[in-house]
Design a protein around this motif. Structure first.
Motif, PDB file in Angstrom:
ATOM      1  N   ASN A  20       0.863  -1.185   0.000  1.00 51.77           N
ATOM      2  CA  ASN A  20       0.000   0.000   0.000  1.00 51.77           C
ATOM      3  C   ASN A  20       0.892   1.225   0.000  1.00 51.77           C
ATOM      4  N   ARG A  21       0.966   1.907  -1.124  1.00 55.99           N
ATOM      5  CA  ARG A  21       1.956   2.966  -1.251  1.00 55.99           C
ATOM      6  C   ARG A  21       1.700   4.149  -0.321  1.00 55.99           C
ATOM      7  N   TYR A  22       0.500   4.269   0.253  1.00 55.12           N
ATOM      8  CA  TYR A  22       0.222   5.366   1.168  1.00 55.12           C
ATOM      9  C   TYR A  22       0.056   4.871   2.606  1.00 55.12           C
ATOM     10  N   SER A  23       0.572   3.702   2.902  1.00 59.53           N
ATOM     11  CA  SER A  23       0.337   3.127   4.219  1.00 59.53           C
ATOM     12  C   SER A  23       1.129   3.822   5.316  1.00 59.53           C
ATOM     13  N   HIS A  24       2.189   4.524   4.967  1.00 63.63           N
ATOM     14  CA  HIS A  24       2.952   5.233   5.980  1.00 63.63           C
ATOM     15  C   HIS A  24       3.688   6.403   5.323  1.00 63.63           C
ATOM     16  N   THR A  25       4.391   7.168   6.125  1.00 60.78           N
ATOM     17  CA  THR A  25       5.056   8.364   5.627  1.00 60.78           C
ATOM     18  C   THR A  25       6.524   8.367   6.036  1.00 60.78           C
ATOM     19  N   ASN A  26       7.278   9.250   5.406  1.00 61.15           N
ATOM     20  CA  ASN A  26       8.717   9.326   5.625  1.00 61.15           C
ATOM     21  C   ASN A  26       9.085  10.749   6.043  1.00 61.15           C
ATOM     22  N   GLN A  27       9.586  10.908   7.254  1.00 60.93           N
ATOM     23  CA  GLN A  27       9.936  12.219   7.790  1.00 60.93           C
ATOM     24  C   GLN A  27      11.119  12.825   7.030  1.00 60.93           C
ATOM     25  N   GLN A  28      11.049  14.141   6.809  1.00 57.03           N
ATOM     26  CA  GLN A  28      12.082  14.884   6.073  1.00 57.03           C
ATOM     27  C   GLN A  28      12.620  16.028   6.938  1.00 57.03           C
ATOM     28  N   PRO A  29      13.382  15.722   7.992  1.00 56.43           N
ATOM     29  CA  PRO A  29      13.767  16.746   8.971  1.00 56.43           C
ATOM     30  C   PRO A  29      14.783  17.765   8.473  1.00 56.43           C
ATOM     31  N   ILE A  30      15.537  17.423   7.433  1.00 50.54           N
ATOM     32  CA  ILE A  30      16.543  18.357   6.909  1.00 50.54           C
ATOM     33  C   ILE A  30      16.057  19.022   5.628  1.00 50.54           C
TER      34      ILE A  30
END
Length: 479
Positions: free
Chosen positions: A112-122
């Motif tokens: 499921n391509r929208y099952s989770h997210t990836n944080q972009q802190p920089i």
């Protein structure tokens, strides 16, 4: 007593550091072009953020992070020992105040391509600032302590980025599609949730799609009891129902409105709410009555057209410049999704829904509603911080039909009003924070000239936009 003291200390920490910081890390210093006690901008074409026609040959003097004087070049008295910047042929305007930003983007999986997210802190804080967003509201988070750390590191000068209004974790119901979201069980759970995160220093809250009416009402009341604000991306609850409860704002224009779904089941999210929007007559009395009801209840609406453009057949081909900022895996997956959508060729339900939503956003504004704008870097993966900010504002002109100056006002003053920050940011006025953009073009004529931002001043400190962009090229998706 210790708890009360800790809460006060945290709130003070969040609200004051960004205005008092004078020291910066070596990392941040690499992107700072100007940091003098007094800076004078001369010969500027000034866009004030109020929607007024630009003024030529203007001088703006800033001292210690604040705007001290504004007027004609001929009347300016330049202080001694000031840094003078000649802006002949360039625009000086307020920093952007964007209201639907995140520190994450979609993370893809085989299931499921929208099952989770990836944080972009920089990468995301730098992209926001580089594009001219000096103030943002995160509008929900999935890595709470990461968001706290990002704000802390920006405010302390450790890393470059915008001023951040932190939104707490999502107020979601019992049917979340995201495993990273907490699911509230009942109204009492919502009250405890609001109070806990308000005690941690969060000043903004957001209801999400599956939350039901009793739980949302309890959350709204708990938020307002703390003198804070709450917005929502709704579905199970209609716009009118939320407005009756006293919600402050609604996200995604009218895309998230389930008010016009026939035979909608109470407290349940319909399967295809965009179908109802696509079949709607925006000029109907029902639409006008809903819009007027929202205005009467003083409910603001946030436009997020850039993320929805990714689901219509006429979406533009992504530029090579945009693609150069993605990490290889994220770029390849996004292009795969885009290719699949474009191969269909036939207009989808979203095409008509997009047009109708744009008309309704314009109607809401023209009837006196407070319309703001945000990016929402999610969707099909092609809407990211920075570039997405620009596209969201361009679409206010291209799709909604606003003039460039109206779009700028929506992206500056209106955002500040919605946050309650209009006494300090959002326009170029004496006494306000020196959050300013230098643009090598004129967005009052062509809104796309916003993309020509050269320097971004936040609290009087000028950052080099190009250097910020270059620092994260090829890295979006990694961090």
């Amino acid at each position: 007593m210790k708890k009360i003291f800790l809460s006060f200390a945290l709130l003070s920490f969040f609200s004051t550091l960004c205005f008092s910081q004078k020291e910066f890390s070596e990392t941040t210093k690499k992107y700072i072009a100007y940091n003098e006690p007094i800076t004078v901008f001369k010969n500027a074409l000034l866009i004030d953020g109020f929607g007024n026609a630009p003024k030529q040959h203007q001088t703006v003097i800033i001292r210690d992070g604040k705007i001290e004087w504004i007027g004609d070049d001929a009347k300016a008295v330049v202080p001694k020992n000031s840094k003078i910047l000649d802006l002949s042929g360039k625009v000086l305007m307020p920093g952007l105040v964007m209201l639907h930003e995140h520190m994450y983007m979609p993370a893809y999986s085989l299931e499921n391509r929208y099952s989770h997210t990836n944080q972009q802190p920089i990468s995301f804080p730098r992209l926001y600032l580089a594009a001219g967003a000096t103030t943002i509201r995160t509008a929900g988070n999935v890595e709470t302590y990461s968001d706290i750390s990002i704000k802390r590191d920006i405010d302390s000068g450790k890393f470059p980025g915008p001023s951040i209004e932190l939104t707490a974790p999502y107020l979601e119901g019992n049917a979340s599609v995201f495993p990273q979201m907490n699911e509230l069980k009942n109204p009492a759970d919502a009250i405890a949730f609001v109070n806990y995160w308000a005690d941690q220093g969060f000043t903004s809250f957001k209801g999400y799609m599956a939350i039901d009416k009793p739980t949302l009402k309890a959350a709204i009341d708990a938020v307002h009891k703390r003198n804070l604000k709450i917005t929502a991306h709704l579905c199970a609850v209609t716009y009118k129902e939320a407005a009756e409860m006293g919600i402050d704002q609604l996200e995604h224009g009218f895309f998230a409105s389930s008010d016009f779904v026939k035979d909608k089941t109470e407290n349940e999210c319909p399967n295809n709410p965009e179908l109802a929007l696509s079949n709607l007559n925006p000029e109907s009395d029902d639409v006008k009555e809903l819009i007027q009801f929202l205005i009467d209840k003083k409910v603001g609406v946030t436009s997020t057209l850039a993320v929805f453009e990714g689901f219509i057949s006429s979406q533009p081909v992504p530029s090579m410049e945009l693609l150069s900022y993605f990490s290889p895996d994220n770029r390849d997956f996004y292009l795969k999704i885009l290719s699949q959508m474009q191969s269909a060729k036939t207009p989808s339900v979203m095409d008509k829904a997009f047009v109708n939503n744009a008309k309704m956003e314009k109607m809401f504004y023209d009837m006196g509603g407070l319309l703001t704008v945000g990016t929402d870097p999610t969707g099909n993966g092609g809407t990211i911080a920075g570039f997405g900010n620009w596209r969201a504002i361009e679409l206010l002109v291209e799709a909604d039909g606003f003039t460039p100056l109206e779009a700028i006002k929506i992206a500056t003053l209106n955002g500040a009003i919605a946050l309650g920050f209009d006494k300090t940011v959002g326009t170029v006025e004496v006494g306000k924070s020196a959050d300013l953009l230098i643009i090598d073009g004129d967005p009052s004529i062509n809104i796309s000239e916003l993309r020509k931002v050269e320097f971004v001043f936040r609290n009087g400190v000028g950052y080099d936009s190009k250097k910020l962009f270059e620092s994260v090229k090829g890295k979006v998706g990694f961090n």
